[in-house]
Scaffold this motif. Structure first.
Motif: not given
Length: 209
Positions: A92-100, A102-110
């Motif tokens: 699908s081209g979707n990203c699966t983020c590592e822990p911590a 977020f967002t569709r592109w895994c570009n926000v850390s929290c």
């Protein structure tokens, strides 16, 4: 077993033209070697004329590249370097983020701890968009000082129990039948008594006055 790309009549090009430098090659026709082209972004075709994409390319013809940010000089950090892409012909081209992340592109850390460090109190969690919010879950979202983090909190600093819960970790269900408020310390009910919410009595505020 014969190579399905040896016949020009059955050869099909992944990504339109292999020479266009897109994401797959599949059965692109090489008139010199009579073989699938396999030097660009996809590998040679599998039997049945199906493209085989290289990493971080997806779609039936491998023509779509996964999201990336530029890293260094000409480098690419797929999924912002913080996750993996669902690639391949069925991806699908979707990203699966590592822990911590977020967002569709895994570009926000929290992290919940990071949220608490900012507020200096309360119990927090991260939304799907990586925004700090009051913890609102019976699912463990982390561990702090050896204690599992869960519960239902409200307030500007997320240090009060939701009216439906009580206890040290705001995880015990209030038994006031929605007709009163729970004590956060012992769960006892203070029944409502007004024209808007009604007049109630009983240990669980289960009776009309």
């Amino acid at each position: 077993q014969s190579d399905p790309c040896l016949s020009l009549a059955t050869a099909t090009a992944c990504s339109g033209s292999a020479l266009a430098g897109l994401g797959g090659v599949g059965c692109g026709w090489d008139s010199d070697s009579l073989r699938c082209l396999s030097t660009l972004f996809g590998t040679e075709c599998g039997f049945g004329l199906q493209c085989v994409c290289q990493d971080n390319w997806f779609g039936p013809d491998c023509s779509q590249e996964c999201f990336y940010t530029v890293s260094g000089i000409g480098g690419k950090a797929y999924c912002s370097g913080n996750g993996g892409c669902d690639d391949g012909t069925t991806g699908s081209g979707n990203c699966t983020c590592e822990p911590a992340y977020f967002t569709r592109w895994c570009n926000v850390s929290c992290t919940p701890q990071g949220c608490q460090d900012i507020a200096q109190r309360g119990q927090w969690m991260c939304s799907d968009e990586g925004i700090c919010m009051c913890l609102n879950s019976d699912r463990e979202v982390g561990v702090r000082n050896g204690v599992a983090i869960s519960g239902y909190y409200v307030g500007s600093t997320c240090d009060q129990c939701d009216v439906r819960y009580w206890g040290d970790h705001c995880h015990l269900v209030c038994g006031c039948n929605s007709n009163g408020k729970c004590s956060q310390t012992d769960g006892s009910c203070s029944c409502y008594a007004d024209a808007t919410k009604g007049y109630w009595t009983g240990l669980s505020c289960e009776q009309c006055v």
